[in-house]
Design a protein around this motif. Sequence first.
Motif, PDB file in Angstrom:
ATOM      1  N   ARG A 367     -72.099 113.927  63.406  1.00 50.72           N
ATOM      2  CA  ARG A 367     -72.512 113.721  62.023  1.00 50.72           C
ATOM      3  C   ARG A 367     -73.369 112.455  61.971  1.00 50.72           C
ATOM      4  O   ARG A 367     -73.643 111.843  62.992  1.00 50.72           O
ATOM      5  N   TRP A 388     -71.656 115.907  57.040  1.00 52.82           N
ATOM      6  CA  TRP A 388     -73.087 115.788  56.790  1.00 52.82           C
ATOM      7  C   TRP A 388     -73.717 114.663  57.611  1.00 52.82           C
ATOM      8  O   TRP A 388     -73.048 113.714  58.019  1.00 52.82           O
ATOM      9  N   SER A 408     -77.045 119.296  57.313  1.00 48.71           N
ATOM     10  CA  SER A 408     -76.180 119.683  58.428  1.00 48.71           C
ATOM     11  C   SER A 408     -76.773 120.962  58.998  1.00 48.71           C
ATOM     12  O   SER A 408     -77.845 121.404  58.569  1.00 48.71           O
ATOM     13  N   ASN A 481     -76.918 116.867  65.069  1.00 50.73           N
ATOM     14  CA  ASN A 481     -76.080 116.632  63.893  1.00 50.73           C
ATOM     15  C   ASN A 481     -76.706 117.033  62.567  1.00 50.73           C
ATOM     16  O   ASN A 481     -76.076 116.865  61.527  1.00 50.73           O
ATOM     17  N   GLN A 482     -77.934 117.540  62.586  1.00 50.60           N
ATOM     18  CA  GLN A 482     -78.471 117.976  61.301  1.00 50.60           C
ATOM     19  C   GLN A 482     -79.583 118.984  61.469  1.00 50.60           C
ATOM     20  O   GLN A 482     -80.100 119.214  62.557  1.00 50.60           O
TER      21      GLN A 482
END
Length: 701
Positions: A367, A388, A408, A481-482
């Motif tokens: 994250r 997130w 995310s 992570n996103q």
Amino acid sequence: MTTPFSDLDQYTALPRVDGIAVSPDGSRVALTVSVLDADGTGYRRSIWAVPGSEDDVTATPVRLTRSTKGEGDVAFTRAGDLLFVSGRPDGEGDKDTDAPQLWVLPAAGGEARPVTRLTGGVGGVLGTASAADTVAITAGLLPGAGTDRTGVIAADAELRGRRKDRKVQAILHETYPVRFWDHDLGPDETHVLTLDLGSLSEAETTRPATRDVGDAAAAKHSYPSHLPVLTDLTPAPARSLEHVDGVVTPDGSVVVATVAVQEARGSRSTIVAFDVASGARTVLFDEDDVDHEMPTISHDGRTIAWVRTPRFTPAGATEQEIWVATLDGSGVSGARRIANDWDRWPNELVFAHGDGALLATADQDGRAPVFRLPVDGGAVEQLTHDDWAYSSLRVAEASGAVVALRASWAAPLHPVRIATDGTAIPLATPAPVPDVPGRLEEVETTAADGSRVRGWLVLPDGDGPHPLLLWIHGGPLNSWNQWSWRWNPQLAAARGYAVLLPDPALSTGYGLDFINRGWNAWGQAPFTDLMAITDAVVARDDVDETRTAAMGGSFGGYMANWVAGHTDRFRAIVTHASLWALDQFNGTTDMSQYWQSIFDQDGLHENDPHRFVADITSPMLVIHGDKDYRVPIGEGLRLWSELAEHHAAADGTMPHRFLYFPDENHWVLKPQHAAVWYETVFAFLEQHVRGGEWKRPELLG
């Protein structure tokens, strides 16, 4: 029924939030949103306004700008007017140029109007003063234009005109490097300029050129007097400001910026204060073998914070230290380190309301939470505790409201307001978050050395077993992570694939020791970590161990090449913008000094994937863009040549393929090229992973 993830035309047409700014009182949030243009070949960015209060989440976003050139780089003035950069015509300047200029849109209403008329255009907004009308911008100026703080503007216009008239595009370089990522450096050099918005007037007159260039030239290159005077803070900067970051003090008297100091083929980053009135410069922080970066100033103007990073060497990466000091005009005192025990690398720093703490985002465990770092040296507090990744933190000067973007693998970037307790409340957005076909699960395993290795698994509908795609991230100092529009596992999930997104050694968000497990040894712990977590995932009942492929771009492409030469477990390998021959790459990339400084000779040799080309058995799809200067096209060309040398049949045929983009860079960004990229990748996987027939994408001819 098709969806935006099963149909690439619908996918490329999805609107995308990519920037955010907040008004001083926190009541308005400006968003930049990119949408597909009418012919589907590019994206056009516009600015929208949404309420900054959580009470107005369902409010209708208001579009503020509309032009064929698009707008970006938004910032608010102290009065709440909106600044942006655009190449839209201003109706009065040169009709033959689309050089981007700084524009202002009044908060009280009315049309946007240009604030600058630079022949070479504006690069971006560096910062605005919160208690004055001072704005700092970046702009490219030709070195031959001289060092007069105000006269350089007209001189630059004259020189550009002469080069244009004679169709000269040659560039003379005096230092290394000569290009960066996807563009050539020069012939101009980045400068920092300041202007006073309070001097913007309505009358349309011209200010004559300030040096003797002849009556005709003076008239041609005069600067409109109704526009604010531009003052050059950085005469003769050479390449010291190519990656400048900075901030303006609240009273507008000082600009604090990162300035590079040349070191043979490399440079170190220093922090310098520029007095706006006199142009005097004061070096605040400069050390050999240390980079000082990411300066930010408190709302009261009394404290500066920044990141201090000792230089990486083949022995390992180092901590990114957070420091603060008292700021008095152009001087500093009392420098001290805070957050001493925080083993994370900040992505950004801003002062919280009241100036008692810094707010930061940093990769952590897949994250990117928001953290609070007390200026007095107290313990770091994690504010957000969700799945997130947060970015683009903005703090409203008057109200203290905190807004940000978050994303995310389940949702692209969208705006939120963050409460003091860390609760994030979504704001209204003109780019609604789409429904995605894949569900996320967190997976982990234990590597041979006892380290925990984790990742995300994106699973399609149904019980499976699903074919598996191992996606390896780039960087290598990075984390899955996103959301990414270019590498989007939801597109694969819509086609029935499970996608594993692991964070192996070298990944950020797990501490310095985890990074250094793979340092100077890319083919060791990163590879065994990837194989270990793949083993754990294919052991699941909903994943088909017999139908797998590995993919990666940049460092991920390097790892895909390494995987191809060290295991036959994957039925296909996709390698995008990949490092193939480290001895060749290190001399041709745009950052030779950096790459050579983090490897020693043994590390370069032992971890060079091209040495194992003869051992490759999996079909490979090689993808490369000719305008990629970070991983130059020579890497893809040599890989393709050596695959042919070792694996082509007598008639020249191979199971491998090479997708080449003559006009694309490291990422392949043009919408239709991105669609062709996905079509080719999925066709290659359909053939080799699922056993289907090869289907050549139509637009490849």
